[in-house]
Design a protein around this motif. Structure first.
Motif: not given
Length: 260
Positions: A48-55, A118-120, A138-142, A171-174
């Motif tokens: 699934r998408i790595p997380f559901e972002p707040l903003t 993508v910076a998380v 926290l980490g990075y994704t694509i 995705g695919p992960w962080i």
């Protein structure tokens, strides 16, 4: 560490990915968590998408070659940004690794990819210095910032050019263990490399963006910032598959289909 959000047995959970095995986690990467000891092969879960972002924040034009390529196409002199600009995208456009990008019936042929880091955000911050800014990551994704260029040029805002459903694969992960200067971004369409650039070759880097943004707004765990793309981008069409690889993080892959 690689954080993955996945579906298994009808339930969506966070997990830690190690050696092609997903270990289920109780909790989330944005708070307290514990390993459950339950493991599944990566091939057995649905990513699934790595997380559901707040903003959902997005850096403005942030790579010099991308500015120059865009200016050349328009027959203009390049206008490099003098400051870090930030915009917004919509969560409705997010899709996961493997899910299809759907091109609307009334879109023109100018639907294009944009491979992005993508910076998380993992910690709440306000008025953070540039030297300390990366501590909140926290980490990075694509991400693949799919864009309909005709709409982008003609509409007063980017509401459909950038935010149409399925136009934001992520995705695919962080990945939490990242050396920004070592990253290389490669975009492939149907297996052919169409774009490649040093990921951190930005006009304004991640730390600068975070510091500038937090002068005026608070960043919270679960926010994210898409950092822009470099070089020229090309049209994609139904039947294509777009892969965005960032070395050290992974590969985000999505097929392209036409709206029925």
């Amino acid at each position: 560490m690689r954080w993955i959000r996945y579906q298994y047995g009808g339930r969506v959970s966070y997990g830690i990915l190690e050696d092609e095995q997903v270990e289920e986690v109780s909790g989330s990467p944005f708070g307290e968590y514990s390993r459950t000891g339950h493991r599944f092969p990566l091939t057995a879960v649905q990513i699934r998408i790595p997380f559901e972002p707040l903003t959902f924040y997005a850096a403005g034009i942030n790579y010099e070659e991308h500015v120059r390529e865009a200016a050349a196409l328009l027959g203009r002199e390049p206008d490099l940004p003098e400051k870090a600009d930030i915009g917004y995208r919509a969560n409705n456009a997010l899709i996961a690794h493997g899910e299809p990008i759907v091109i609307p019936k009334d879109a023109t042929e100018r639907v294009q990819y944009e491979g992005e880091l993508v910076a998380v955000i993992g910690k709440q911050v306000k008025r953070v210095s540039e030297d300390e800014a990366l501590d909140c990551i926290l980490g990075y994704t694509i991400g693949n910032d799919v864009s309909e260029r005709t709409w982008q040029a003609n509409d007063r805002t980017l509401w459909r050019a950038k935010n149409t459903d399925t136009f934001k694969p992520m995705g695919p992960w962080i990945e939490t263990n990242v050396e920004l200067d070592s990253l290389q971004t490669t975009v492939r369409v149907n297996g052919n490399a169409v774009s490649q650039f040093p990921t951190n070759n930005m006009i304004f880097g991640v730390a600068h963006y975070i510091s500038e943004m937090t002068r005026y707004l608070t960043l919270y765990p679960g926010d994210m910032v898409w950092m822009g793309t470099d070089g020229a981008t090309e049209n994609i069409k139904a039947g294509d598959t777009v892969d965005v690889e960032i070395s050290g993080i992974g590969t985000l892959s999505n097929p392209v289909i036409a709206e029925e």
